[in-house]
Design a protein around this motif. Sequence first.
Motif, PDB file in Angstrom:
ATOM      1  N   SER A 175       0.844  -1.185   0.000  1.00 42.66           N
ATOM      2  CA  SER A 175       0.000   0.000   0.000  1.00 42.66           C
ATOM      3  C   SER A 175       0.883   1.239   0.000  1.00 42.66           C
ATOM      4  CB  SER A 175      -0.869  -0.027   1.267  1.00 42.66           C
ATOM      5  OG  SER A 175      -1.512   1.196   1.472  1.00 42.66           O
ATOM      6  N   GLY A 176       0.566   2.188  -0.864  1.00 40.71           N
ATOM      7  CA  GLY A 176       1.326   3.432  -0.903  1.00 40.71           C
ATOM      8  C   GLY A 176       1.029   4.194  -2.174  1.00 40.71           C
ATOM      9  N   GLN A 177       1.135   5.499  -2.092  1.00 40.51           N
ATOM     10  CA  GLN A 177       0.837   6.334  -3.256  1.00 40.51           C
ATOM     11  C   GLN A 177       1.857   6.081  -4.361  1.00 40.51           C
ATOM     12  OE1 GLN A 177       1.440   9.980  -0.901  1.00 40.51           O
ATOM     13  NE2 GLN A 177       2.854  10.656  -2.499  1.00 40.51           N
ATOM     14  N   LEU A 178       1.579   6.598  -5.549  1.00 37.44           N
ATOM     15  CA  LEU A 178       2.534   6.511  -6.652  1.00 37.44           C
ATOM     16  C   LEU A 178       3.864   7.098  -6.205  1.00 37.44           C
ATOM     17  CD1 LEU A 178       0.306   7.577  -9.681  1.00 37.44           C
ATOM     18  CD2 LEU A 178       1.350   5.342  -9.333  1.00 37.44           C
ATOM     19  N   VAL A 218       3.724 -10.840  -4.224  1.00 39.30           N
ATOM     20  CA  VAL A 218       3.673  -9.434  -3.829  1.00 39.30           C
ATOM     21  C   VAL A 218       2.663  -8.743  -4.736  1.00 39.30           C
ATOM     22  CG1 VAL A 218       4.987  -7.295  -3.618  1.00 39.30           C
ATOM     23  CG2 VAL A 218       6.093  -9.499  -3.153  1.00 39.30           C
ATOM     24  N   ILE A 219       1.741  -7.981  -4.127  1.00 37.43           N
ATOM     25  CA  ILE A 219       0.675  -7.340  -4.901  1.00 37.43           C
ATOM     26  C   ILE A 219       0.685  -5.836  -4.635  1.00 37.43           C
ATOM     27  CG2 ILE A 219      -1.792  -7.289  -5.415  1.00 37.43           C
ATOM     28  CD1 ILE A 219      -1.899 -10.164  -4.160  1.00 37.43           C
ATOM     29  N   GLU A 220       1.158  -5.078  -5.625  1.00 36.60           N
ATOM     30  CA  GLU A 220       1.083  -3.614  -5.522  1.00 36.60           C
ATOM     31  C   GLU A 220      -0.376  -3.201  -5.661  1.00 36.60           C
ATOM     32  OE1 GLU A 220       3.870  -1.289  -7.754  1.00 36.60           O
ATOM     33  OE2 GLU A 220       5.388  -2.879  -7.724  1.00 36.60           O
ATOM     34  N   TRP A 221      -0.797  -2.262  -4.849  1.00 39.25           N
ATOM     35  CA  TRP A 221      -2.175  -1.770  -4.816  1.00 39.25           C
ATOM     36  C   TRP A 221      -3.143  -2.859  -4.343  1.00 39.25           C
ATOM     37  CZ3 TRP A 221      -2.321   3.354  -5.194  1.00 39.25           C
ATOM     38  CH2 TRP A 221      -1.290   3.997  -5.887  1.00 39.25           C
ATOM     39  N   GLY A 222      -2.633  -3.867  -3.678  1.00 32.60           N
ATOM     40  CA  GLY A 222      -3.472  -4.953  -3.183  1.00 32.60           C
ATOM     41  C   GLY A 222      -4.481  -4.512  -2.140  1.00 32.60           C
ATOM     42  N   VAL A 252       1.874  -4.214   3.785  1.00 37.72           N
ATOM     43  CA  VAL A 252       3.026  -3.330   3.976  1.00 37.72           C
ATOM     44  C   VAL A 252       2.608  -1.956   3.495  1.00 37.72           C
ATOM     45  CG1 VAL A 252       5.418  -2.838   3.341  1.00 37.72           C
ATOM     46  CG2 VAL A 252       4.668  -5.219   3.665  1.00 37.72           C
ATOM     47  N   LYS A 253       2.642  -0.990   4.413  1.00 41.48           N
ATOM     48  CA  LYS A 253       2.279   0.389   4.079  1.00 41.48           C
ATOM     49  C   LYS A 253       3.558   1.205   3.918  1.00 41.48           C
ATOM     50  CE  LYS A 253      -2.168   0.400   6.411  1.00 41.48           C
ATOM     51  NZ  LYS A 253      -3.019   1.046   7.418  1.00 41.48           N
ATOM     52  N   LEU A 254       3.696   1.823   2.739  1.00 38.94           N
ATOM     53  CA  LEU A 254       4.812   2.724   2.473  1.00 38.94           C
ATOM     54  C   LEU A 254       4.241   4.138   2.425  1.00 38.94           C
ATOM     55  CD1 LEU A 254       5.296  -0.037   0.514  1.00 38.94           C
ATOM     56  CD2 LEU A 254       7.488   1.084   0.392  1.00 38.94           C
ATOM     57  N   THR A 255       4.607   4.943   3.403  1.00 40.09           N
ATOM     58  CA  THR A 255       4.073   6.292   3.518  1.00 40.09           C
ATOM     59  C   THR A 255       5.167   7.309   3.236  1.00 40.09           C
ATOM     60  OG1 THR A 255       2.537   5.511   5.226  1.00 40.09           O
ATOM     61  CG2 THR A 255       2.857   7.895   5.049  1.00 40.09           C
ATOM     62  N   VAL A 256       4.913   8.189   2.281  1.00 41.64           N
ATOM     63  CA  VAL A 256       5.858   9.261   1.962  1.00 41.64           C
ATOM     64  C   VAL A 256       5.756  10.305   3.070  1.00 41.64           C
ATOM     65  CG1 VAL A 256       6.458  11.064   0.299  1.00 41.64           C
ATOM     66  CG2 VAL A 256       5.586   8.846  -0.515  1.00 41.64           C
ATOM     67  N   THR A 257       6.874  10.533   3.776  1.00 38.16           N
ATOM     68  CA  THR A 257       6.858  11.529   4.849  1.00 38.16           C
ATOM     69  C   THR A 257       7.432  12.868   4.393  1.00 38.16           C
ATOM     70  OG1 THR A 257       8.967  10.705   5.700  1.00 38.16           O
ATOM     71  CG2 THR A 257       6.952   9.785   6.662  1.00 38.16           C
ATOM     72  N   ASP A 258       8.317  12.829   3.410  1.00 39.77           N
ATOM     73  CA  ASP A 258       8.811  14.036   2.742  1.00 39.77           C
ATOM     74  C   ASP A 258       9.465  13.591   1.437  1.00 39.77           C
ATOM     75  OD1 ASP A 258      11.549  13.317   3.246  1.00 39.77           O
ATOM     76  OD2 ASP A 258      11.468  14.319   5.187  1.00 39.77           O
ATOM     77  N   LEU A 292       8.124   5.965   5.491  1.00 42.10           N
ATOM     78  CA  LEU A 292       7.839   5.175   6.677  1.00 42.10           C
ATOM     79  C   LEU A 292       7.291   3.844   6.172  1.00 42.10           C
ATOM     80  CD1 LEU A 292       7.709   5.311   9.809  1.00 42.10           C
ATOM     81  CD2 LEU A 292       5.294   5.915   9.526  1.00 42.10           C
ATOM     82  N   ILE A 293       7.911   2.746   6.572  1.00 43.23           N
ATOM     83  CA  ILE A 293       7.502   1.425   6.087  1.00 43.23           C
ATOM     84  C   ILE A 293       7.014   0.612   7.281  1.00 43.23           C
ATOM     85  CG2 ILE A 293       8.198  -0.661   4.859  1.00 43.23           C
ATOM     86  CD1 ILE A 293      10.375   1.043   3.479  1.00 43.23           C
ATOM     87  N   GLU A 294       5.732   0.250   7.235  1.00 43.16           N
ATOM     88  CA  GLU A 294       5.110  -0.509   8.316  1.00 43.16           C
ATOM     89  C   GLU A 294       4.626  -1.848   7.781  1.00 43.16           C
ATOM     90  OE1 GLU A 294       2.578   2.320  10.955  1.00 43.16           O
ATOM     91  OE2 GLU A 294       2.381   2.984   8.860  1.00 43.16           O
ATOM     92  N   ILE A 295       4.764  -2.887   8.595  1.00 48.20           N
ATOM     93  CA  ILE A 295       4.285  -4.201   8.203  1.00 48.20           C
ATOM     94  C   ILE A 295       3.251  -4.682   9.216  1.00 48.20           C
ATOM     95  CG2 ILE A 295       6.281  -5.274   9.307  1.00 48.20           C
ATOM     96  CD1 ILE A 295       5.996  -7.622   7.364  1.00 48.20           C
ATOM     97  N   PHE A 296       2.164  -5.232   8.668  1.00 52.22           N
ATOM     98  CA  PHE A 296       1.063  -5.766   9.469  1.00 52.22           C
ATOM     99  C   PHE A 296       0.791  -7.202   9.012  1.00 52.22           C
ATOM    100  CE2 PHE A 296       0.592  -1.227   9.084  1.00 52.22           C
ATOM    101  CZ  PHE A 296       0.246  -0.802  10.361  1.00 52.22           C
TER     102      PHE A 296
END
Length: 148
Positions: A36-39, A109-113, A127-133, A138-142
């Motif tokens: 999960s994460g924006q372009l 592995v599934i992008e946009w899953g 796995v959430k990839l969050t753009v912080t700047d 920030l990479i979080e795994i659940f």
Amino acid sequence: MTHLDTLLSSNEDQTMKIASHFTQEYFQPGVPILLSGQLGAGKTYFTKGIAEALGISSREVISPSFALINEYHGPVCILNHMDFYRLENWQEVEQLGIEEYFTSNSFTVIEWGERFLAHFLPPYYVVKLTVTDEKNRLIEIFYQNYGQ
């Protein structure tokens, strides 16, 4: 859903190293990994890191945006790399024969899953990839297991 880990990446190499670490520490064959994460958040670089951990050259890994599914054969297992960005509904996902990819000798592995999260049966990883700047992610795994 259980939060397993959080790490910060400041470049593509670090994103790949984090993915390699998560592969060795958490990921299991047959259990989908939903990214999960924006372009531009680093989903494909994360997949390259998984490939490296599985003995597959990261140079082989390209975004499957148009192919929808790329398969990479490593020395021990297969890496299935999918991209659901262009899919509009779960029926389109089912037409790919997605269940056939969740085998004991493959990592998927599934992008946009996360767009179809409600349709996945546990267990699975998110796995959430969050753009912080501009540079940092920030990479979080659940992990979602049965009965959670």
